[in-house]
Design an enzyme around this catalytic site. Structure first.
Site, PDB file in Angstrom:
ATOM      1  N   SER A 156       0.861  -1.365   0.024  1.00 12.45           N
ATOM      2  CA  SER A 156       0.107  -0.052  -0.006  1.00 12.45           C
ATOM      3  C   SER A 156       0.728   1.105  -0.084  1.00 12.45           C
ATOM      4  O   SER A 156       0.762   1.912   0.877  1.00 12.45           O
ATOM      5  CB  SER A 156      -0.844  -0.055   1.147  1.00 12.45           C
ATOM      6  OG  SER A 156      -1.611  -1.223   1.088  1.00 12.45           O
ATOM      7  N   ARG A 171       8.075   6.222  -3.772  1.00  7.86           N
ATOM      8  CA  ARG A 171       8.518   6.855  -2.390  1.00  7.86           C
ATOM      9  C   ARG A 171       7.668   6.124  -1.271  1.00  7.86           C
ATOM     10  O   ARG A 171       6.483   5.449  -1.582  1.00  7.86           O
ATOM     11  CB  ARG A 171       7.846   8.323  -2.542  1.00  7.86           C
ATOM     12  CG  ARG A 171       6.527   8.342  -2.695  1.00  7.86           C
ATOM     13  CD  ARG A 171       6.070   9.997  -2.788  1.00  7.86           C
ATOM     14  NE  ARG A 171       4.624  10.159  -2.677  1.00  7.86           N
ATOM     15  CZ  ARG A 171       3.942  10.264  -4.093  1.00  7.86           C
ATOM     16  NH1 ARG A 171       4.756  10.024  -5.180  1.00  7.86           N
ATOM     17  NH2 ARG A 171       2.826  10.094  -4.170  1.00  7.86           N
ATOM     18  N   ASP A 209      -3.582  -1.328  -2.174  1.00  5.35           N
ATOM     19  CA  ASP A 209      -4.806  -1.807  -1.304  1.00  5.35           C
ATOM     20  C   ASP A 209      -6.223  -1.269  -1.893  1.00  5.35           C
ATOM     21  O   ASP A 209      -7.250  -1.886  -1.713  1.00  5.35           O
ATOM     22  CB  ASP A 209      -4.690  -1.414   0.151  1.00  5.35           C
ATOM     23  CG  ASP A 209      -4.084   0.029   0.177  1.00  5.35           C
ATOM     24  OD1 ASP A 209      -4.069   0.922  -0.616  1.00  5.35           O
ATOM     25  OD2 ASP A 209      -4.223   0.392   1.560  1.00  5.35           O
TER      26      ASP A 209
HETATM   27  C1  BGC Z   1      -0.377   5.166  -0.012  1.00  5.28           C
HETATM   28  C2  BGC Z   1      -1.444   4.447  -0.816  1.00  5.28           C
HETATM   29  C3  BGC Z   1      -2.195   3.714  -0.235  1.00  5.28           C
HETATM   30  C4  BGC Z   1      -2.739   4.540   1.011  1.00  5.28           C
HETATM   31  C5  BGC Z   1      -3.886   3.621   1.849  1.00  5.28           C
HETATM   32  C6  BGC Z   1      -1.104   5.931   1.249  1.00  5.28           C
HETATM   33  O1  BGC Z   1       0.008   6.590   1.902  1.00  5.28           O
HETATM   34  O2  BGC Z   1       0.568   6.053  -0.732  1.00  5.28           O
HETATM   35  O3  BGC Z   1      -0.497   3.774  -2.061  1.00  5.28           O
HETATM   36  O4  BGC Z   1      -3.376   3.210  -0.910  1.00  5.28           O
HETATM   37  O5  BGC Z   1      -1.976   5.008   1.774  1.00  5.28           O
HETATM   38  O6  BGC Z   1      -3.147   2.672   2.702  1.00  5.28           O
END
Ligand code: BGC
Length: 536
Positions: A156, A171, A209
């Site tokens: 995620s 990142r 996610d």
């Molecule tokens: C991330 C996402 C992720 C979201 C929820 C964010 O900090 O960059 O890729 O989907 O958090 O988990």
């Protein structure tokens, strides 16, 4: 100053008016468009190459792991093929020191160990027979295992995807900061550690996610028009939605970087990475507490929307607002009433080692506790302040002041969340396109536990003329609990079928192929028997 009016003053700093909401939606739509048109925009708008959503008939046993923000989950999922599934899962908190480890190995070997533990506990026989068969094959010219689990890896964080199970980290977010992972293929990192433990597991798919949530919601509640958006409001926040292929114009400019796309559905799921909406702060609200939080975070100037919306940050915003009041000598918050008010520090009832004085010391769950506290004299809030935060004998007025500010921080987060949801609904023209309800799958601790989070979202949606009270009623928001696990399993299933179906020559021919899911997902979910066309 009286405590109540001081608290009201701070709460007012978090007001996010109807006009703010509408300005926010406008800017959100503009930044979505910008991200669809070019790589490197504020909102990443990452093409996932998934061009269709499931219909509920998919079947099989798959594994999924989920590296979110706070926990690492391992699960096995039996898809029954009738829109239902059974899930076995284990969850472990990610140790804080691993989030900022020196090397990727430290984090990923920990993850592989959790997978091993899960297999031993829940699939002991399978695991044991694998170990025995493997031992018996040693020296017999190699080991072939047909009983390898296909695993969907929900990761995620923002990833540039280069294939069904390949993608490099753009990142870190949510407080993670491991330098040597940036730019690396996170599937390969996990597979390496799995192989080091000789586990019968193949990392088959890499999934954000939000994409998993969208998939899972579509699997469990297939409607006539399918789900539009999968959104997470948890430790972090983000959304993935179904976009018209023709609008993802940057695909055309990506040249060799882009894989060939199956255009038959005319759609593609786009991972917005909306946590970075408005990083340049053209419309986002910015209190002194927001400013200081950002300045002292591991990634200043980045994920500015997320820093005002998601669970990782709301507790910290509230903590900073409370401490500012405590440090104001004219405000009697958490003070010993019998003492002189001349020196506030000598009269405070906060233990000097209280987490309230430490960065990230206030957990966001406290917002839910106090906002939902209906006990007389806010007893529950006062007890929590005492037991968890070293504030002995807080008065009912203290608790009321804290609750007022907490509610304001939570409400602003919900209204900002509505901005994101509305922008997706409006920019895709979803209310006009169909007479059906617009379906949205959500997951995450905020939507699940923060009292009235959805009500606040709905209130803000009604404030937006393009949606209004009529449109708001037609937006169906459903929790896709553990959605990302099921979604990852669904994509692992697709990847697995594709691999077993014959030599997936085009997909694996070259590592730099972008978008391994293209066509594969479409041909499976769409029930079409088409050739996968990938440019190499
Ligand atoms: C991330 C996402 C992720 C979201 C929820 C964010 O900090 O960059 O890729 O989907 O958090 O988990």
């Amino acid at each position: 100053m009286a405590l109540a009016s001081a608290a009201e003053r701070v709460a007012a700093e978090f007001e996010y008016s109807k006009e703010d909401v509408n300005r926010g939606v406008q800017a959100f739509i503009e930044q979505m468009d910008e991200g669809l048109g070019k790589v490197g925009a504020t909102m990443s708008q990452i093409p996932t190459y998934v061009t269709a959503v499931p219909n509920g008939t998919e079947k099989g046993l798959y594994m999924a792991v989920d590296l979110g923000g706070t926990n690492f989950r391992v699960c096995s999922i039996q898809l029954h093929g009738n829109s239902t599934f059974s899930l076995t899962q284990s969850k472990v908190a990610i140790p804080k020191d691993l989030m900022v480890a020196k090397t990727s190995h430290e984090l990923f070997s920990f993850l592989a160990k959790q997978i091993e533990l899960f297999l031993k506990t829940h699939h002991g026989e399978h695991y044991q027979s694998h170990v025995e068969r493997k031992a018996s094959m040693i020296g017999l010219g190699g080991y072939k295992d047909e009983e390898i689990f296909s695993l969907g890896f929900t990761f995620s964080f923002p990833v540039q995807q280069y294939g069904i199970n390949k993608g490099t980290l753009i990142r870190w977010t949510k407080g993670f900061d491991i330098h040597d992972t940036v730019g690396k293929d996170v599937c390969a990192l996990l597979q390496k550690e799995i192989d080091a433990l000789s586990l019968p597991v193949r990392v088959a798919a890499l999934v954000n996610d939000t994409v998993g949530t969208l998939m899972a919601r579509s699997y469990t509640s297939p409607g006539k028009t399918g789900t539009l958006l999968g959104a997470i409001f948890g430790t972090g926040t983000n959304g993935a939605y179904v976009e018209k292929l023709g609008k993802v114009t940057k695909l055309k400019n990506m040249g060799e970087e882009a894989g060939e796309i199956d255009e038959s559905t005319g759609e593609m799921i786009v991972n917005t990475e909306w946590g970075s909406f408005d990083n340049h702060m053209s419309v986002l609200p910015d209190t002194p507490y927001d400013k200081d939080l950002d300045k002292e975070s591991v990634n200043p100037g980045i994920q500015m929307f997320e820093k005002r919306v998601s669970g990782m940050f709301l507790g910290e915003i509230l903590r900073r607002a409370i401490v500012a009041l405590v440090n104001d000598p004219s405000v009697p918050l958490f003070s010993d009433e019998d003492s002189s008010r001349n020196d506030v520090h000598s009269t405070t009832i906060i233990d000097p080692s209280s987490p309230l004085y430490q960065q990230w010391g206030l957990d966001t769950s406290f917002l839910s506790i106090t906002s939902g506290d209906s006990s007389s004299g806010l007893k529950v809030t006062r007890q929590t302040l005492d037991v968890d935060y070293g504030v002995s004998a807080a008065s009912a007025e203290d608790a009321e002041a804290v609750r007022l500010i907490a509610a304001a921080v939570g409400k602003r987060a919900a209204r900002l969340s509505a901005v994101a949801i509305a922008a997706v609904v409006i920019s895709t023209d979803s209310l006009a396109k169909t007479g059906d309800d617009v379906d949205i799958g959500v997951d995450g601790s905020l939507v699940e536990f923060y009292p009235n989070f959805e009500d606040y979202i709905r209130e803000a949606l009604r404030d937006i003329p393009q949606i209004g009270p009529q449109g708001e009623k037609r937006i169906r928001i459903g929790i896709a609990k553990d959605g990302s696990g099921v979604g990852a399993a669904l994509i692992a299933l697709v990847a697995d079928k594709a691999m077993r179906a014959g030599p997936p020559t085009e997909v694996t021919r070259r590592d730099s192929v972008v978008g391994g899911l293209s066509g594969l997902v479409q041909s499976f979910f769409g029930g079409l028997n088409r050739t996968v066309r990938m440019r190499v």
